[in-house]
Scaffold this motif. Structure first.
Motif, PDB file in Angstrom:
ATOM      1  N   LEU A 761       8.877 -35.039  19.989  1.00  0.00           N
ATOM      2  CA  LEU A 761      10.080 -35.581  19.355  1.00  0.00           C
ATOM      3  C   LEU A 761       9.756 -36.787  18.468  1.00  0.00           C
ATOM      4  N   SER A 762       8.678 -37.499  18.788  1.00  0.00           N
ATOM      5  CA  SER A 762       8.324 -38.667  17.969  1.00  0.00           C
ATOM      6  C   SER A 762       7.704 -38.280  16.635  1.00  0.00           C
ATOM      7  N   VAL A 763       7.011 -37.132  16.581  1.00  0.00           N
ATOM      8  CA  VAL A 763       6.342 -36.738  15.342  1.00  0.00           C
ATOM      9  C   VAL A 763       7.237 -35.880  14.450  1.00  0.00           C
ATOM     10  N   ILE A 764       8.222 -35.207  15.022  1.00  0.00           N
ATOM     11  CA  ILE A 764       9.071 -34.290  14.255  1.00  0.00           C
ATOM     12  C   ILE A 764       9.784 -34.964  13.078  1.00  0.00           C
ATOM     13  N   PRO A 765      10.346 -36.181  13.217  1.00  0.00           N
ATOM     14  CA  PRO A 765      11.008 -36.806  12.064  1.00  0.00           C
ATOM     15  C   PRO A 765      10.086 -37.009  10.862  1.00  0.00           C
ATOM     16  N   LYS A 766       8.832 -37.420  11.100  1.00  0.00           N
ATOM     17  CA  LYS A 766       7.883 -37.607   9.997  1.00  0.00           C
ATOM     18  C   LYS A 766       7.563 -36.276   9.339  1.00  0.00           C
ATOM     19  N   VAL A 767       7.410 -35.222  10.148  1.00  0.00           N
ATOM     20  CA  VAL A 767       7.142 -33.891   9.593  1.00  0.00           C
ATOM     21  C   VAL A 767       8.314 -33.458   8.729  1.00  0.00           C
ATOM     22  N   ARG A 768       9.517 -33.659   9.243  1.00  0.00           N
ATOM     23  CA  ARG A 768      10.713 -33.250   8.497  1.00  0.00           C
ATOM     24  C   ARG A 768      10.792 -33.989   7.160  1.00  0.00           C
ATOM     25  N   GLN A 769      10.494 -35.266   7.191  1.00  0.00           N
ATOM     26  CA  GLN A 769      10.555 -36.059   5.961  1.00  0.00           C
ATOM     27  C   GLN A 769       9.580 -35.528   4.905  1.00  0.00           C
ATOM     28  N   LEU A 770       8.347 -35.249   5.317  1.00  0.00           N
ATOM     29  CA  LEU A 770       7.326 -34.812   4.359  1.00  0.00           C
ATOM     30  C   LEU A 770       7.597 -33.395   3.848  1.00  0.00           C
ATOM     31  N   LEU A 771       8.028 -32.510   4.727  1.00  0.00           N
ATOM     32  CA  LEU A 771       8.320 -31.147   4.288  1.00  0.00           C
ATOM     33  C   LEU A 771       9.530 -31.110   3.364  1.00  0.00           C
ATOM     34  N   CYS A 772      10.546 -31.900   3.668  1.00  0.00           N
ATOM     35  CA  CYS A 772      11.701 -31.987   2.770  1.00  0.00           C
ATOM     36  C   CYS A 772      11.290 -32.528   1.409  1.00  0.00           C
ATOM     37  N   LEU A 773      10.433 -33.529   1.409  1.00  0.00           N
ATOM     38  CA  LEU A 773       9.996 -34.154   0.172  1.00  0.00           C
ATOM     39  C   LEU A 773       9.291 -33.167  -0.743  1.00  0.00           C
ATOM     40  N   HIS A 774       8.388 -32.379  -0.193  1.00  0.00           N
ATOM     41  CA  HIS A 774       7.552 -31.515  -1.036  1.00  0.00           C
ATOM     42  C   HIS A 774       8.035 -30.069  -1.125  1.00  0.00           C
ATOM     43  N   CYS A 775       8.687 -29.565  -0.079  1.00  0.00           N
ATOM     44  CA  CYS A 775       9.061 -28.145  -0.038  1.00  0.00           C
ATOM     45  C   CYS A 775      10.562 -27.910  -0.046  1.00  0.00           C
ATOM     46  N   GLY A 776      11.347 -28.957   0.081  1.00  0.00           N
ATOM     47  CA  GLY A 776      12.787 -28.804   0.084  1.00  0.00           C
ATOM     48  C   GLY A 776      13.347 -28.680   1.483  1.00  0.00           C
ATOM     49  N   PRO A 777      14.631 -28.964   1.644  1.00  0.00           N
ATOM     50  CA  PRO A 777      15.239 -29.008   2.981  1.00  0.00           C
ATOM     51  C   PRO A 777      15.450 -27.649   3.622  1.00  0.00           C
ATOM     52  N   HIS A 778      15.195 -26.571   2.887  1.00  0.00           N
ATOM     53  CA  HIS A 778      15.459 -25.248   3.446  1.00  0.00           C
ATOM     54  C   HIS A 778      14.206 -24.405   3.626  1.00  0.00           C
ATOM     55  N   CYS A 779      13.029 -25.039   3.610  1.00  0.00           N
ATOM     56  CA  CYS A 779      11.801 -24.253   3.776  1.00  0.00           C
ATOM     57  C   CYS A 779      11.727 -23.716   5.211  1.00  0.00           C
ATOM     58  N   TYR A 780      11.035 -22.590   5.380  1.00  0.00           N
ATOM     59  CA  TYR A 780      11.076 -21.915   6.673  1.00  0.00           C
ATOM     60  C   TYR A 780      10.346 -22.697   7.765  1.00  0.00           C
ATOM     61  N   GLU A 781       9.395 -23.576   7.396  1.00  0.00           N
ATOM     62  CA  GLU A 781       8.746 -24.399   8.417  1.00  0.00           C
ATOM     63  C   GLU A 781       9.770 -25.337   9.080  1.00  0.00           C
ATOM     64  N   LEU A 782      10.727 -25.815   8.291  1.00  0.00           N
ATOM     65  CA  LEU A 782      11.738 -26.705   8.850  1.00  0.00           C
ATOM     66  C   LEU A 782      12.660 -25.970   9.807  1.00  0.00           C
ATOM     67  N   GLN A 783      12.840 -24.675   9.587  1.00  0.00           N
ATOM     68  CA  GLN A 783      13.642 -23.895  10.530  1.00  0.00           C
ATOM     69  C   GLN A 783      12.940 -23.831  11.885  1.00  0.00           C
ATOM     70  N   GLU A 784      11.620 -23.615  11.863  1.00  0.00           N
ATOM     71  CA  GLU A 784      10.872 -23.592  13.121  1.00  0.00           C
ATOM     72  C   GLU A 784      10.879 -24.968  13.770  1.00  0.00           C
ATOM     73  N   LEU A 785      10.772 -26.008  12.948  1.00  0.00           N
ATOM     74  CA  LEU A 785      10.788 -27.368  13.467  1.00  0.00           C
ATOM     75  C   LEU A 785      12.130 -27.661  14.154  1.00  0.00           C
ATOM     76  N   GLN A 786      13.213 -27.222  13.527  1.00  0.00           N
ATOM     77  CA  GLN A 786      14.532 -27.438  14.113  1.00  0.00           C
ATOM     78  C   GLN A 786      14.683 -26.692  15.428  1.00  0.00           C
ATOM     79  N   ALA A 787      14.142 -25.468  15.469  1.00  0.00           N
ATOM     80  CA  ALA A 787      14.217 -24.678  16.704  1.00  0.00           C
ATOM     81  C   ALA A 787      13.462 -25.382  17.833  1.00  0.00           C
ATOM     82  N   MET A 788      12.291 -25.961  17.506  1.00  0.00           N
ATOM     83  CA  MET A 788      11.538 -26.697  18.517  1.00  0.00           C
ATOM     84  C   MET A 788      12.322 -27.907  19.011  1.00  0.00           C
ATOM     85  N   GLU A 789      12.913 -28.646  18.073  1.00  0.00           N
ATOM     86  CA  GLU A 789      13.657 -29.838  18.451  1.00  0.00           C
ATOM     87  C   GLU A 789      14.867 -29.474  19.314  1.00  0.00           C
TER      88      GLU A 789
END
Length: 794
Positions: A761-789
């Motif tokens: 849970l401590s690392v997920i926010p940083k991952v979300r920030q970087l993926l949103c920055l470069h790949c956009g808020p709807h990239c499929y990695e963020l969907q997996e990240l949300q499912a984990m959270e």
């Protein structure tokens, strides 16, 4: 087939030049216009050139071949027996490409692939292959197998089990059908440049993009399709369940066997060209569109195009798509009274080579998006290409032009109002005696022009490829180049070794999300591209805040985090004909000047990115080693104790570490993680004597060690190693880099799989920030990240 023609053809053209008399050499050297160069090369092309091309292309046979089809089917059967259904399906697909229409081999390949798809739970696709097998004359004594399989497929579909259920899989496992995930997760973007950016022009930089208003980090600047693209064959992409073990058995398939040759979509069940054994597509619609746009002329020349290279094929494809009428309009916009002047993209150029007639760039022409005129008016830099490159390009295109003219009617004879079918007649059957008009040399000249342009304006389409065996719990990935394309608007962006943008490519249906509408202010040609361009897009986002008036820049390849300054500048000068003066290069120049005036040890070692520090340690005191300015830089000197170490000794130690790392990775791909771990531990002990913790090689070692631990189920040690790797990546690429984002994404997977709720849970926010920055808020990695959270928070 790669960018340039094969070596045998290059040698032939070099010998041809040597054999010319001095007058002809002088004449060719003096030519300053593409038209004149093409005409001269056409006059020099002989039957010997055509005969040699024919003999070389014989080694690239693309004809239908029943025997080859049977061999591919046997490979598929071998994979099927080991339950590697993905590799089996791809081998059966290869068999279909080789199998002649309505042959028994074709029906057997369809039937066998339906079985592989059934086991992969692609029930609808399995049903489709069953129907195709029956239509291709499947043997009557085996029909009961297909009927039984049809019954089972319908049963699964009727109860809603056609989709795979991945919710019991580890979080690290990717969706078995990534295109479906990407298709559902792409945000609705419009095509074109965002309102906050504008096209600027200066004599020094040519046309370029600038921020008209403040652009926030992560904001989309450009969303664009290529005018055309060509798949690059031969990349090792698809591995079976056993990784390198399968390589030894021949189960290794490239992008040309896995992706659509038009829209680049990944597919397990491609539709083959009905005439050649090479081209294949994700659907009958892509097959039909490719045939109408270019393949009906390329198909008879498929082997020749493999000999001549990707760039030649892309140049030809651009001209074929445009057609003679559009080429004529681009050369002279006033030819058609309804035709408005179109964009001239003066990117990657200076204005020191100003045009002298109307088919050259017009600096202040209006912007017309992705029309052919935008491509045509890119600078070709004819006078900057070396003489050998000019002659090679000219003879190559002149020879292809001759081959094309002998194949049948010209592209100009195509009636665009008449619909074509994928199985309609090819040029050699559809009036092969048709005479090419006197104006058709313009087509050849346009192809040569595009080939010259592509040296500076071609864009590599890259995708992330998982490395290692498909069944490893945590996948590593690397970026591979799957195609070469020409993007009219992206070509406006100038280079920086430390760019303020990041690029993301998408292919297939995910590149054109349902419900996304074009904004009203975009021109009609862009709207038409939705229906005519291949399903590939690039999205350019701001990687940092871009202030009004600041230029929007992206990297052409040489990046400050991966390549030393002198090497970057050499590459850029050789390929793009400019000396880079970006921020990263300017800073390094200042450091070099300081080094000359002051301390002898301030120069960086050329083997390490753009950092002023080498990342190397003194073996005596652990001080920082820096390259000495004495003895032509053949030794390092410690900044603390002054101890000197020969460059050869440092190189030998680094090479030893690299070799051991590669051996360890090989062990893992052979499913021998315990041996890999022992070797990595020994190598780690050796590397600590010479490498700082943030050295890139230390990061690679830590990443490989994390993979070994994860494979053995030791999640805690795997996460600990990956944290060290992330630190090295952060040092090399920066805290806001996509590289760090991907590494931290893997770290979150390891924490999740190991049940480490707090660290995850401590690392997920940083991952979300970087993926949103470069790949956009709807990239499929963020969907997996949300499912984990969601799972971790209960």
């Amino acid at each position: 087939m790669m960018d340039l023609p094969c070596v045998q053809w290059q040698d032939h053209v070099a010998q041809k030049w040597t054999g010319l008399d001095s007058e002809l050499q002088d004449k060719f050297t003096s030519l300053l216009e593409v038209d004149d160069v093409f005409k001269c090369a056409l006059s020099l092309t002989t039957q010997d050139d055509l005969d040699l091309l024919q003999s070389i292309s014989a080694g690239y046979s693309v004809h239908k071949d029943t025997e080859q089809a049977a061999k591919c089917r046997e490979k598929g059967n071998s994979s099927f027996k080991t339950r590697d259904y993905t590799a089996a399906a791809l081998h059966y697909s290869q068999g279909m490409c080789f199998a002649p229409l309505s042959s028994e081999q074709l029906s057997l390949c369809y039937a066998n692939r339906s079985a592989a798809l059934y086991h992969l739970q692609h029930y609808q696709e399995s049903l489709d292959d069953i129907d195709k097998a029956l239509k291709s004359g499947y043997p009557s004594h085996l029909l009961h197998k297909l009927e039984d399989r049809r019954t089972q497929c319908l049963k699964h579909l009727s109860v809603g089990q056609n989709a795979k259920e991945d919710h019991h899989s580890p979080a690290s496992k990717k969706c078995k059908d990534p295109d479906e995930v990407k298709r559902a997760s792409v945000e609705p973007l419009t095509f074109g440049i965002c309102p906050q950016a504008a096209v600027g022009f200066s004599p020094e930089k040519g046309r370029h993009l600038v921020a008209a208003e403040r652009i926030a980090a992560g904001e989309v600047i450009l969303h664009e399709r290529p005018y055309s693209c060509v798949l690059i064959p031969g990349m090792e992409e698809v591995k079976g369940k056993g990784g390198r073990q399968d390589v030894e058995k021949g189960v290794l398939l490239g992008v040309e066997h896995r992706r659509c040759h038009r829209c680049l979509t990944e597919t397990l069940c491609p539709v083959p060209c009905e005439r050649c054994s090479y081209s294949q597509y994700c659907s009958t619609s892509c097959q039909r569109d490719a045939w109408e746009e270019h393949h009906r002329w390329e198909c008879p020349l498929a082997a020749d195009l493999m000999v001549m290279g990707v760039m030649s094929q892309l140049a030809l494809r651009v001209a074929l798509k445009a057609g003679l009428k559009n080429i004529q309009m681009a050369r002279d916009p006033n030819r058609d009274e309804h035709m408005q002047p179109e964009l001239s993209c003066l990117n990657r150029e200076s204005s020191d080579s100003r045009p002298r007639h109307s088919n050259q760039p017009v600096p202040f022409a209006s912007y017309h998006g992705d029309s052919y005129s935008s491509v045509f008016h890119l600078q070709h830099h004819l006078n900057r290409h070396s003489l050998s490159v000019r002659f090679l390009c000219a003879v190559t295109i002149a020879t292809l032009y001759q081959k094309l003219s002998k194949a049948g009617p010209s592209p100009a004879s195509l009636d665009l109002s008449r619909p074509l079918r994928a199985n309609s007649q090819s040029p050699d059957e559809e009036g092969g005696t048709a005479v090419w008009s006197s104006e058709l040399w313009l087509l050849g000249s346009a192809v040569l022009r595009h080939l010259m342009q592509l040296r500076c304006n071609a864009q590599a389409i890259t995708m992330l490829q998982d490395t290692g065996a498909a069944n490893t719990p945590v996948q590593s990935s690397r970026e591979i180049r799957i195609a070469t394309a020409i993007f009219p608007t992206l070509s406006l962006l100038n280079h920086s070794c430390c760019p303020n943008t990041s690029l993301v490519f998408r292919t297939g249906a995910g590149a054109d999300p349902p419900g996304s509408d074009l904004s009203a202010d975009l021109n009609e040609s862009v709207a038409k591209s939705r229906h005519t361009a291949c399903g590939v897009t690039v999205t350019v986002r701001a990687a940092k805040v871009i202030t009004p008036g600041q230029e929007i820049l992206h990297c052409y390849g040489p990046h400050s985090s991966r390549m030393a300054t002198q090497q970057r500048q050499r590459v850029l000068q050789e390929q793009y004909y400019f000396m880079c003066q970006c921020e990263a290069c300017t800073v390094q120049q200042l450091q070099d000047e300081e080094a000359e005036e002051g301390s002898e040890g301030r120069q960086q070692w050329s083997g390490v990115g753009g950092s002023p520090h080498s990342g190397l340690l003194c073996s005596k005191c652990k001080g920082s080693l820096k390259k000495s300015s004495e003895n032509r830089g053949k030794e390092f000197i410690c900044s603390s104790c002054g101890c000197r170490m020969p460059l050869s000794e440092v190189s030998h130690k680094l090479q030893e570490i690299r070799v051991n790392l590669e051996k360890a990775v090989d062990f893992m791909e052979r499913e021998r993680p315990d041996e890999a771990l022992r070797l990595l531990r020994r190598t780690q002990s050796q590397s600590e004597l010479i490498l700082a913790e943030t050295h890139p090689l230390q990061g690679e070692l830590a990443d490989a060690t994390a993979r070994a631990y994860a494979t053995m189920g030791d999640w805690n040690n795997a996460a600990s190693c990956l944290e060290k790797s992330a630190a090295a990546i952060s040092s090399q690429y920066g805290e806001d880099s996509i590289e760090l984002g991907r590494q931290l994404f893997k770290l979150s997977q390891l924490h999740f799989n190991g049940g480490a709720r707090g660290p995850a849970l401590s690392v997920i926010p940083k991952v979300r920030q970087l993926l949103c920055l470069h790949c956009g808020p709807h990239c499929y990695e963020l969907q997996e990240l949300q499912a984990m959270e969601d799972c971790l928070r209960g």
